[in-house]
Design a protein around this motif. Sequence first.
Motif, PDB file in Angstrom:
ATOM      1  N   ARG A 370       0.857  -1.190   0.000  1.00  0.00           N
ATOM      2  CA  ARG A 370       0.000   0.000   0.000  1.00  0.00           C
ATOM      3  C   ARG A 370       0.890   1.235   0.000  1.00  0.00           C
ATOM      4  O   ARG A 370       1.770   1.375   0.850  1.00  0.00           O
ATOM      5  N   SER A 371       0.645   2.147  -0.947  1.00  0.00           N
ATOM      6  CA  SER A 371       1.501   3.333  -1.063  1.00  0.00           C
ATOM      7  C   SER A 371       0.949   4.520  -0.280  1.00  0.00           C
ATOM      8  O   SER A 371       1.717   5.336   0.240  1.00  0.00           O
ATOM      9  N   GLU A 372      -0.367   4.631  -0.177  1.00  0.00           N
ATOM     10  CA  GLU A 372      -0.966   5.779   0.497  1.00  0.00           C
ATOM     11  C   GLU A 372      -2.062   5.314   1.458  1.00  0.00           C
ATOM     12  O   GLU A 372      -2.623   4.233   1.302  1.00  0.00           O
ATOM     13  N   GLY A 373      -2.352   6.170   2.432  1.00  0.00           N
ATOM     14  CA  GLY A 373      -3.429   5.874   3.374  1.00  0.00           C
ATOM     15  C   GLY A 373      -2.975   4.925   4.460  1.00  0.00           C
ATOM     16  O   GLY A 373      -1.865   4.372   4.432  1.00  0.00           O
ATOM     17  N   PRO A 374      -3.833   4.720   5.461  1.00  0.00           N
ATOM     18  CA  PRO A 374      -3.472   3.851   6.592  1.00  0.00           C
ATOM     19  C   PRO A 374      -3.361   2.395   6.157  1.00  0.00           C
ATOM     20  O   PRO A 374      -4.064   1.937   5.260  1.00  0.00           O
ATOM     21  N   ARG A 376      -3.881  -1.509   6.329  1.00  0.00           N
ATOM     22  CA  ARG A 376      -4.890  -2.438   6.818  1.00  0.00           C
ATOM     23  C   ARG A 376      -4.209  -3.736   7.232  1.00  0.00           C
ATOM     24  O   ARG A 376      -3.004  -3.900   7.072  1.00  0.00           O
ATOM     25  N   GLN A 379      -1.053  -5.580   5.524  1.00  0.00           N
ATOM     26  CA  GLN A 379      -0.460  -4.761   4.476  1.00  0.00           C
ATOM     27  C   GLN A 379       0.922  -4.245   4.877  1.00  0.00           C
ATOM     28  O   GLN A 379       1.262  -4.162   6.058  1.00  0.00           O
ATOM     29  N   ARG A 381       3.842  -1.100   3.886  1.00  0.00           N
ATOM     30  CA  ARG A 381       4.015   0.199   3.224  1.00  0.00           C
ATOM     31  C   ARG A 381       4.950   0.065   2.018  1.00  0.00           C
ATOM     32  O   ARG A 381       5.983  -0.596   2.083  1.00  0.00           O
TER      33      ARG A 381
END
Length: 575
Positions: A370-374, A376, A379, A381
Amino acid sequence: MHADAVILAGGRASRMGGVDKPAIEIGGRTMLDAALEAVAACDRIVVVGPHRADMAANIIQTQEVPRGGGPVAAIGAALRVLDEGADLIVVVAADIPFIGAEAIAAVAEECRRTGSDAVFAVDESGRSQYLVGAWRRDYLDERLRSLGSLDNLAMKALLPSRMGTIALQGISDCDTESDIAQARASVTPGPALELTVARALLRNELSALPSRPRQLRDAIGATLAEPVRSAVALPRFDISAMDGYAVAGPGPWQLRAEVGYAGGERPALLHPGEAVRIATGAHLPDGSTAVLRDEFADVTGGELTRRPQTPVREDIRRAGEDWPTGHELLPAGAAVTPMVASAAASGEVFEALVRGPVRAHVVVTGDEIRSEGPLRQGQTRDSVGPVVSHFLAWCGIDAAGATHLRDTADGFDTLFASAIDCDLIVIVGATGGGAADQLRAALDRAGAKILVERVRCRPGGSQLTAELVDGRTVLGLPGNPFAAISTLLVTAPAIVDGLTARTARPPIVGSLANASACSGPVTRIVPVTRTPDGTWTADVATRTAHLAGLVGRDGLAIVPPAAADGDLIELILFP
């Protein structure tokens, strides 16, 4: 990840005739290496089993007593050498060939999130894998103490009442020779190449890009496909090398009123005994025999004289002194740099046939990324995708596009069909041959030619380079950030050389003070720092799950096997 890790690398392997199961290679790496890479982000790592001489210095090694006493005894041995530390203990067996860092992060995060005493992975068949799990340290300590003797206890003796599970891919273990054969069949890797051989192969075997005419100032990073020859001599005519006076014959001289400026009107013929004011770069008048620079000159009542005790110099740049018309300024195969574009412009050459610059499409793979946002549950970064274009630029490659590719059966097929406006596809992840790693199968379906399938180096052993039918190159990098970037910086320049028919430059080398401490059975890539005395020092141990190990470092060293302290080692310097 704030956790300590325990890798179980002993056991009897009775179903396989007592072989050293963790040392079995699948997909170009041993199953022990797979486990080590998976837990690389942990604070401390303990490997329980027979002592291994090639283990990195930061890995703690211990042995359960008695040897082969089972997983519970092995976990007990590990906790005795760990003492106090992280509140979470990750346990993983060294017989899971496709285990990945994302699985370790997932069980640890689930354990913290739920407050369970332990969380275990569930494989694709629905079976709980008790040797892929995260445990609360205080529970594990208390439970081990309560059991007394740990010899030959089954894992179920440790299981808490408050435990959880999480379904994950790529965590199936290998208990039998059939399991090993099936795992190997899923990846069928080619032979691992020495790094020097792999880079030479890429320089010589990749299909070169077609040449095309381009303005050199817009072709920085490309390679000349033909020599650049000067269209004019330089200087084109005799010019002044200094601010001062153009003079004819020996002094003193009668100073005339006109002034010669660079780019201005040329002063008229000088007769012996005459002088005119002249600027640096101005066209000298006919008859000039020298330029008397300002600091050597005195002018009184229109008469120019040389100051006493000053040296006699010509200070004239003669026509063609730097080069004549038609002189080869640069050979074919030279990289187009700002200096090259400037030198060519000085010779009145502004356009040339070039190959490149290489344009890359960057692909980061994985459902867990996941590149953006919180973040989950489960996941990770994306710490590579947002910055990889800068590392590509260091290698002379333009990032022309980017994609985040999910773990689907046909994702790479779609990618190869759509990412056509590029010369190079750089893929981060999906090279390990795990259950979610679909790259090799997709390359096979695309009819690609595999040039480099594995390399004998750490990190980066699972890298691959292939050429698609239409000539696009695919570079597959490991998923761990440090492994991905170090592999890119070492391999991508050779790809650029091959694609653009660039003449390879001699490597930069330096004396590595502690080469023996980071040398192993295969080539190692390690961060290095330059010391005040001009030598280099390598980091013996580097975490691979992030790029913090490169912060404050001056470059990378490519350390061959059996290197000795003080050896000259190839360096990849950071800008």
